[in-house]
Design a protein around this motif. Structure first.
Motif, PDB file in Angstrom:
ATOM      1  N   PRO A  13      35.430  70.924  79.297  1.00 35.23           N
ATOM      2  CA  PRO A  13      35.340  69.703  78.503  1.00 35.23           C
ATOM      3  C   PRO A  13      36.731  69.078  78.382  1.00 35.23           C
ATOM      4  O   PRO A  13      37.728  69.761  78.256  1.00 35.23           O
ATOM      5  N   LEU A  14      36.817  67.761  78.422  1.00 36.53           N
ATOM      6  CA  LEU A  14      38.108  67.082  78.364  1.00 36.53           C
ATOM      7  C   LEU A  14      37.946  65.691  77.797  1.00 36.53           C
ATOM      8  O   LEU A  14      36.846  65.199  77.609  1.00 36.53           O
ATOM      9  N   ALA A  15      39.080  65.102  77.529  1.00 33.52           N
ATOM     10  CA  ALA A  15      39.071  63.702  77.091  1.00 33.52           C
ATOM     11  C   ALA A  15      38.849  62.869  78.340  1.00 33.52           C
ATOM     12  O   ALA A  15      39.786  62.458  79.022  1.00 33.52           O
ATOM     13  N   ALA A  16      37.577  62.613  78.647  1.00 36.72           N
ATOM     14  CA  ALA A  16      37.228  62.065  79.957  1.00 36.72           C
ATOM     15  C   ALA A  16      37.793  60.678  80.195  1.00 36.72           C
ATOM     16  O   ALA A  16      38.148  60.341  81.317  1.00 36.72           O
ATOM     17  N   LEU A  17      37.862  59.874  79.165  1.00 39.87           N
ATOM     18  CA  LEU A  17      38.415  58.537  79.373  1.00 39.87           C
ATOM     19  C   LEU A  17      39.850  58.622  79.854  1.00 39.87           C
ATOM     20  O   LEU A  17      40.242  57.941  80.800  1.00 39.87           O
ATOM     21  N   GLY A  18      40.662  59.440  79.199  1.00 42.73           N
ATOM     22  CA  GLY A  18      42.046  59.593  79.621  1.00 42.73           C
ATOM     23  C   GLY A  18      42.154  60.192  81.005  1.00 42.73           C
ATOM     24  O   GLY A  18      43.071  59.891  81.756  1.00 42.73           O
ATOM     25  N   PRO A 162      50.638  59.524  76.325  1.00 44.09           N
ATOM     26  CA  PRO A 162      49.923  60.735  76.766  1.00 44.09           C
ATOM     27  C   PRO A 162      49.074  61.363  75.672  1.00 44.09           C
ATOM     28  O   PRO A 162      48.027  61.939  75.947  1.00 44.09           O
ATOM     29  N   GLU A 163      49.523  61.221  74.436  1.00 45.53           N
ATOM     30  CA  GLU A 163      48.785  61.843  73.333  1.00 45.53           C
ATOM     31  C   GLU A 163      47.571  61.034  72.911  1.00 45.53           C
ATOM     32  O   GLU A 163      46.699  61.537  72.197  1.00 45.53           O
ATOM     33  N   SER A 164      47.480  59.798  73.338  1.00 44.14           N
ATOM     34  CA  SER A 164      46.347  58.956  72.965  1.00 44.14           C
ATOM     35  C   SER A 164      45.819  58.203  74.186  1.00 44.14           C
ATOM     36  O   SER A 164      45.392  57.063  74.090  1.00 44.14           O
ATOM     37  N   ALA A 165      45.850  58.876  75.351  1.00 42.94           N
ATOM     38  CA  ALA A 165      45.441  58.221  76.596  1.00 42.94           C
ATOM     39  C   ALA A 165      43.978  57.781  76.548  1.00 42.94           C
ATOM     40  O   ALA A 165      43.626  56.715  77.044  1.00 42.94           O
ATOM     41  N   MET A 168      43.712  54.614  74.370  1.00 44.42           N
ATOM     42  CA  MET A 168      44.294  53.475  75.065  1.00 44.42           C
ATOM     43  C   MET A 168      43.437  53.058  76.257  1.00 44.42           C
ATOM     44  O   MET A 168      43.294  51.864  76.543  1.00 44.42           O
ATOM     45  N   THR A 169      42.829  54.042  76.948  1.00 42.91           N
ATOM     46  CA  THR A 169      41.948  53.702  78.058  1.00 42.91           C
ATOM     47  C   THR A 169      40.730  52.943  77.561  1.00 42.91           C
ATOM     48  O   THR A 169      40.243  52.015  78.221  1.00 42.91           O
ATOM     49  N   GLY A 170      40.226  53.329  76.386  1.00 43.20           N
ATOM     50  CA  GLY A 170      39.102  52.595  75.795  1.00 43.20           C
ATOM     51  C   GLY A 170      39.463  51.157  75.489  1.00 43.20           C
ATOM     52  O   GLY A 170      38.704  50.228  75.811  1.00 43.20           O
ATOM     53  N   PHE A 171      40.635  50.954  74.884  1.00 46.35           N
ATOM     54  CA  PHE A 171      41.083  49.586  74.601  1.00 46.35           C
ATOM     55  C   PHE A 171      41.290  48.793  75.892  1.00 46.35           C
ATOM     56  O   PHE A 171      40.938  47.615  75.987  1.00 46.35           O
ATOM     57  N   TYR A 172      41.884  49.459  76.876  1.00 43.30           N
ATOM     58  CA  TYR A 172      42.151  48.829  78.175  1.00 43.30           C
ATOM     59  C   TYR A 172      40.839  48.400  78.839  1.00 43.30           C
ATOM     60  O   TYR A 172      40.709  47.277  79.328  1.00 43.30           O
TER      61      TYR A 172
END
Length: 433
Positions: A13-18, A162-165, A168-172
């Motif tokens: 499991p991972l932060a898939a968006l980042g 990096p800590e909130s990738a 930020m990817t969601g906003f992007y």
């Protein structure tokens, strides 16, 4: 092509968006360092600037679509010429994207992003001059700028946040969709205020100009890099799985840019008022946000992504046929479904690049291959839609093209979704001096 793929380990499991973000400067030595922000407010302003840049990367496509009838009528541009005009920026995405990493190594990603934003703004503004040659030139200029920005913006997000990738990817992602939706939904109201189609197209330079004033001080204060490419990837272009990933990216993009370039004219031909047609395209694009954000987390938890890829292609293609032929009162429903399918496909195409790569260097090169070849292939979609309209006098036969693209995308998506790694490896070419 030999199938050199090897089995991939199970995905945690991972932060898939980042995880979607691919670093275009991964091969650089020394690696690019994140800027030292003077305060939390400065960092927030930089992050907001990146999101605003993302907003400016899609109106070029959707704003022209809703005004295509007015442009062809006023300029005498043929349907074949309009096809070339809609396909040109997509070709640019493939042709100019490979130059971005080297430009960033030489001058710094922030400065190149600023330069690209300046070119995009100039190109968009030049569309206000009612000249066919200038319309093509300005589209080429803006398309090249978008290509470079497409590659570098995710890299900067990954490096500096990096800590909130994932956030930020969601906003992007939302900013990209919002820009496309705004171009589709607001261009005709702007035309009624500006009094001309050219003024409405040029108006989309205003958001870019605003971001330039905000971003320029930050970009120009960034340290100049002293990096060179210290790694190379071998075996990628001979690998069957790499080509399946690339073709999946290109074919699903062809469907997407058929929507950007021709859905509004298709709906207008079906009898919808111009503003309503633009609003429906805007609705479809905004629906993409749902699956753009949801699909990565879902897909990476599957044993493989074959079913996800094929299912999304089927949904996007079937919904396109609904938009073309279903009763007009059902069109908003099909627009939302098409957006859900297409948004998921965009995310799925990006996530398989990472999941099929054994390391970050291969991911960067596979991303370059998928974008360089894939977007050039994608331009065939909107080009052929316009040519079919020119040859037959109707968009109806374009349905055959949509189905063909969908079947091919499902085939390549099934291959690209296998739980394997591409048979490529990273080779060091020396240490930094």
């Amino acid at each position: 092509m030999p199938d050199n793929a090897s089995h991939t380990p199970s995905q945690p499991p991972l932060a898939a968006l980042g995880r979607q973000l691919v670093d275009a400067e991964e091969d650089s030595l020394p690696p690019p360092s994140a800027p030292r922000f003077r305060s939390r407010g400065t960092k927030l302003l930089f992050g907001a600037s990146l999101v605003m840049i993302a907003f400016n990367l899609r109106p070029l496509f959707s704003s022209l679509s809703v005004l295509l009838a007015e442009v062809t009528h006023a300029t005498g541009l043929s349907t074949a010429g309009a096809s070339l005009l809609t396909a040109l920026p997509v070709v640019c995405l493939g042709v100019f994207a490979p130059f971005a990493p080297e430009l960033a190594r030489r001058f710094g990603a922030e400065r190149i992003l600023l330069g690209a934003l300046l070119l995009l703004t100039i190109g968009t503004a030049l569309r206000g001059v009612e000249s066919v040659p200038l319309l093509f030139f300005s589209t080429l200029l803006a398309g090249a700028a978008i290509a470079v920005s497409n590659v570098l913006l995710p890299s900067v997000v990954k490096r500096d946040f990096p800590e909130s990738a994932a956030i930020m990817t969601g906003f992007y992602t939302m900013a990209l969709c919002a820009g496309a939706a705004a171009g589709a939904g607001l261009t005709l109201p702007i035309e009624s205020v500006a009094g001309s189609w050219s003024g409405a197209l040029a108006a989309w330079a205003v958001p870019g100009l605003a971001v330039i004033f905000i971003f320029a001080p930050q970009a120009l204060s960034a340290r100049m890099p002293r990096a060179r490419s210290a790694f190379r990837v071998v075996g990628l272009w001979q690998d069957r799985l790499a080509w399946q990933v690339t073709l999946f990216m290109g074919l699903q993009s062809a469907l997407a840019y058929c929507v950007f370039g021709w859905l509004a004219p298709i709906l207008r031909e079906r009898g919808f008022e111009p503003a309503v047609a633009g609003g429906i395209v805007s609705l479809s694009v905004m629906a993409q946000v749902i699956t753009c954000l949801a699909v990565p987390s879902f897909a990476v938890r599957r044993r493989n992504q074959r079913g996800v890829n094929v299912g999304l292609v089927a949904l996007a293609t079937a919904a396109l046929l609904g938009l073309m032929f279903a009763p007009t009162w059902t069109v908003p429903f099909w627009a939302v479904l098409q957006g859900i399918g297409q948004g998921g496909l965009i995310a799925a195409a990006m996530i398989v690049i990472v999941l099929r790569s054994p390391d970050s260097h291969v991911a960067a090169h596979l991303s370059g291959m998928a974008q360089g070849i894939g977007y050039v292939l994608a331009a065939i979609g909107p080009l052929l839609v316009g040519l079919i309209r020119s040859w037959t006098g109707s968009f109806d036969w374009a349905a055959v093209l949509m189905v063909t693209l969908g079947v091919a995308a499902a085939w390549m998506g099934s291959g690209a979704g296998r739980a394997l790694h591409v048979g490529a490896r990273t080779v060091s070419v020396g240490k930094a001096g």
